[in-house]
Design an enzyme around this catalytic site. Structure first.
Site, PDB file in Angstrom:
ATOM      1  N   ASN A  65       1.082   3.844  -3.106  1.00 59.63           N
ATOM      2  CA  ASN A  65       0.745   5.261  -2.923  1.00 59.63           C
ATOM      3  C   ASN A  65       1.848   6.164  -3.443  1.00 59.63           C
ATOM      4  O   ASN A  65       1.580   7.178  -4.091  1.00 59.63           O
ATOM      5  CB  ASN A  65       0.477   5.570  -1.453  1.00 59.63           C
TER       6      ASN A  65
ATOM      7  N   ARG B 187      -9.825   4.123  -7.464  1.00 59.84           N
ATOM      8  CA  ARG B 187      -9.084   3.857  -6.240  1.00 59.84           C
ATOM      9  C   ARG B 187     -10.095   3.849  -5.094  1.00 59.84           C
ATOM     10  O   ARG B 187     -10.992   4.685  -5.039  1.00 59.84           O
ATOM     11  CB  ARG B 187      -8.006   4.924  -5.984  1.00 59.84           C
TER      12      ARG B 187
ATOM     13  N   GLU C 286       0.828  -1.214   0.000  1.00 60.37           N
ATOM     14  CA  GLU C 286       0.000   0.000   0.000  1.00 60.37           C
ATOM     15  C   GLU C 286       0.860   1.261   0.000  1.00 60.37           C
ATOM     16  O   GLU C 286       0.599   2.205  -0.745  1.00 60.37           O
ATOM     17  CB  GLU C 286      -0.946   0.005   1.200  1.00 60.37           C
TER      18      GLU C 286
END
Length: 147
Positions: free
Chosen positions: A50, A105, A46
């Site tokens: 990002n 997203r 994650e």
């Protein structure tokens, strides 16, 4: 500190799996449970995603750095980019908030990271970059010796 590693790579989506594999090898020293390892890989995934998607808009030019430290049974990781930065960290960490709705997203990245980490910190400055730092304590599953 018992051990330390740093991995630096170009901010392209294919390198997210590289970061996961490197951190898996690093964490394996602690003989984690499958669940612990899976959770930790998810946090790394994650944070790196990002950086690539939001920090650099997947431009393939930026650099992401993953720095991990093992101190006893705790591993701390910092994922750093020098990308766009986050203008409102508090808002970005709210469940379901996304700045990339057009990419479908979910806006759950920080929420997922927080749920799996013992500690999560996000420091960001617009047009300078972001550092996501997290740590987790591992509980070894060492098998008893058979005599």
């Amino acid at each position: 500190m018992d051990n330390e590693m740093t991995l630096t790579f170009v901010a392209i989506s294919e390198n997210e799996s590289l970061a996961r594999m490197a951190i898996t090898s690093f964490v394996a020293q602690l003989d984690p449970t499958i669940d612990e390892l899976s959770e930790f890989k998810t946090i790394v995934s994650e944070a790196v995603s990002n950086a690539i998607i939001h920090g650099y808009d997947e431009d393939g030019k930026g650099i992401v750095t993953v720095h991990a430290v093992r101190d006893g049974d705790v591993i701390s990781v910092a994922v750093k980019d020098n990308g766009k930065g986050i203008f409102d960290v508090k808002r970005a960490m709210e469940p379901l908030f996304t700045s990339k709705a057009e990419m479908e997203r979910s806006g759950m990245g920080f929420t997922i990271m927080e749920s799996f980490a013992d500690d999560l910190q996000v420091e960001s400055e617009p047009n300078v970059g972001t550092v996501v730092t997290f740590s987790k304590k591992f509980y070894s599953v060492k098998m008893p010796q058979i005599s």
